[in-house]
Design a protein around this motif. Structure first.
Motif, PDB file in Angstrom:
ATOM      1  N   ARG A  35       0.831  -1.207   0.000  1.00 20.39           N
ATOM      2  CA  ARG A  35       0.000   0.000   0.000  1.00 20.39           C
ATOM      3  C   ARG A  35       0.860   1.249   0.000  1.00 20.39           C
ATOM      4  O   ARG A  35       1.903   1.296   0.675  1.00 20.39           O
ATOM      5  CB  ARG A  35      -0.896  -0.016   1.229  1.00 20.39           C
ATOM      6  N   GLY A  36       0.411   2.260  -0.737  1.00 18.62           N
ATOM      7  CA  GLY A  36       1.046   3.562  -0.733  1.00 18.62           C
ATOM      8  C   GLY A  36      -0.021   4.635  -0.580  1.00 18.62           C
ATOM      9  O   GLY A  36      -1.045   4.571  -1.271  1.00 18.62           O
ATOM     10  N   ASP A  37       0.187   5.576   0.311  1.00 16.71           N
ATOM     11  CA  ASP A  37      -0.806   6.628   0.546  1.00 16.71           C
ATOM     12  C   ASP A  37      -0.122   7.968   0.774  1.00 16.71           C
ATOM     13  O   ASP A  37       0.966   8.030   1.331  1.00 16.71           O
ATOM     14  CB  ASP A  37      -1.654   6.309   1.795  1.00 16.71           C
ATOM     15  N   THR A  38      -0.797   9.027   0.393  1.00 16.52           N
ATOM     16  CA  THR A  38      -0.330  10.386   0.667  1.00 16.52           C
ATOM     17  C   THR A  38      -1.243  11.020   1.707  1.00 16.52           C
ATOM     18  O   THR A  38      -2.458  10.906   1.604  1.00 16.52           O
ATOM     19  CB  THR A  38      -0.349  11.238  -0.614  1.00 16.52           C
ATOM     20  N   THR A  39      -0.654  11.660   2.702  1.00 20.65           N
ATOM     21  CA  THR A  39      -1.454  12.359   3.720  1.00 20.65           C
ATOM     22  C   THR A  39      -1.017  13.817   3.799  1.00 20.65           C
ATOM     23  O   THR A  39       0.148  14.143   3.551  1.00 20.65           O
ATOM     24  CB  THR A  39      -1.296  11.715   5.108  1.00 20.65           C
ATOM     25  N   TYR A  96       4.328  10.759   2.088  1.00 20.43           N
ATOM     26  CA  TYR A  96       3.989   9.565   1.323  1.00 20.43           C
ATOM     27  C   TYR A  96       4.403   8.377   2.168  1.00 20.43           C
ATOM     28  O   TYR A  96       5.551   8.279   2.584  1.00 20.43           O
ATOM     29  CB  TYR A  96       4.710   9.565  -0.024  1.00 20.43           C
TER      30      TYR A  96
ATOM     31  N   GLU B 152       2.643   7.603  -5.419  1.00 20.29           N
ATOM     32  CA  GLU B 152       1.749   6.699  -6.152  1.00 20.29           C
ATOM     33  C   GLU B 152       0.807   6.027  -5.151  1.00 20.29           C
ATOM     34  O   GLU B 152       1.241   5.263  -4.298  1.00 20.29           O
ATOM     35  CB  GLU B 152       2.565   5.647  -6.895  1.00 20.29           C
ATOM     36  N   THR B 153      -0.491   6.313  -5.256  1.00 19.32           N
ATOM     37  CA  THR B 153      -1.474   5.766  -4.338  1.00 19.32           C
ATOM     38  C   THR B 153      -1.977   4.432  -4.857  1.00 19.32           C
ATOM     39  O   THR B 153      -2.377   4.317  -6.016  1.00 19.32           O
ATOM     40  CB  THR B 153      -2.652   6.737  -4.177  1.00 19.32           C
ATOM     41  N   ASN B 155      -3.448   0.153  -3.395  1.00 18.24           N
ATOM     42  CA  ASN B 155      -3.706  -0.825  -2.345  1.00 18.24           C
ATOM     43  C   ASN B 155      -3.844  -2.183  -3.007  1.00 18.24           C
ATOM     44  O   ASN B 155      -4.775  -2.411  -3.762  1.00 18.24           O
ATOM     45  CB  ASN B 155      -4.978  -0.467  -1.552  1.00 18.24           C
TER      46      ASN B 155
END
Lengths: 106, 157
Positions: A35-39, A96, B152-153, B155
């Motif tokens: 998983r990769g997410d930006t906050t 990120y 890069e978003t 899941n």
């Protein structure tokens, strides 16, 4: 190695390659990124696992990105933390965050 | 493709008990190398403007790549009067505990490694809250750039 997969670096005989001479060796675990997410705020979100995952994060400053937390030496602050169900961010600075399937506490 | 850890049936293994699963992404190394700054001896007075030095590498990826090590404002030197002037390796210094006895907090040399869409940059800043001399020395940072893209978003669960 009874059975498995080993891939050596170029010009290295895979039969007697040391770990540092291999590109991949199924005897060694790998980081599995799921998983990769930006906050952009201090917040939290459910990561989807039932244990605390290993993670990495990158912090944005202007148009540049740096790995980990600002500050020097032992005075760095932790901007991201995890538990068995959630990821917590502790800054509004854009970050990120990468999560791994690998447990943090194994 | 899946490879399970020793002792686990690959057909039933949980994700965390796999060595490899092509369901998930991996770190893909694009480049490893080093950036070296050869810094001059420099003397300034109380409250002087800071000095900034940079060394860059053009990664050619067209996006901001994942980059290690974690190096943000790493203490790489103190004034010579306090024993500074030694060559520094950022990767080693990043794991050192900050020692307050090293000198006035605002007179220091700090290194940061960061990435942009075109380059990775080793930046060293010398600060002079109080007067002092920094000796000539080198600052080296060993880096790893990945093909993986920051921002890069996704899941994959």
């Amino acid at each position: 190695m009874a059975y498995g997969i080993k891939v050596s670096k170029p010009d290295v005989n895979v039969e007697d390659a040391t770990n540092v001479q291999t590109v991949f060796n199924s005897e060694n675990n790998t980081f599995k990124i799921f998983r990769g997410d930006t906050t952009t705020s201090a917040t939290n979100y459910t990561h989807g696992l039932d244990y605390p995952p290993a993670f990495m994060y990158f912090v944005k400053s202007g148009t540049t990105w740096t790995a980990g937390a600002p500050g020097y030496g032992g005075e760095k602050e932790a901007l991201v933390s995890v538990d068995a169900t959630k990821v917590y961010t502790h800054t509004a600075t854009e970050m990120y965050i990468i999560l791994f399937i690998n447990p943090l506490n194994e | 493709m899946k490879i399970s850890k020793s002792g686990f049936d690959v057909e039933t293994a949980a994700n965390k008990d796999l060595i490899l699963s092509t369901q998930f992404d991996m770190f893909k190394i694009a480049k490893t190398g080093s950036l070296v700054l050869n810094l001059p001896e420099e003397t300034k007075g109380d409250g002087a403007a800071s000095s900034t030095y940079t060394q860059t590498y053009s990664h050619g990826l067209g996006y901001v790549p994942l980059l290690i090590p974690d190096a943000s404002s790493v203490l790489t030197d103190v004034i010579t009067a306090l024993g500074g002037g030694e060559d520094a390796i950022v990767n080693d210094a990043a794991n050192d505990a900050f020692i307050m006895a090293s000198g006035p907090p605002g007179t220091n040399e700090l290194a940061t490694l960061y990435a942009t869409t075109t380059q990775i940059v080793l930046k060293v800043v010398r600060n002079w809250d109080y007067a002092g001399t920094f000796g000539a020395h080198s600052v080296t940072c060993y880096y790893t750039i990945f093909y993986n893209k920051i921002g890069e978003t996704f899941n994959l669960l």
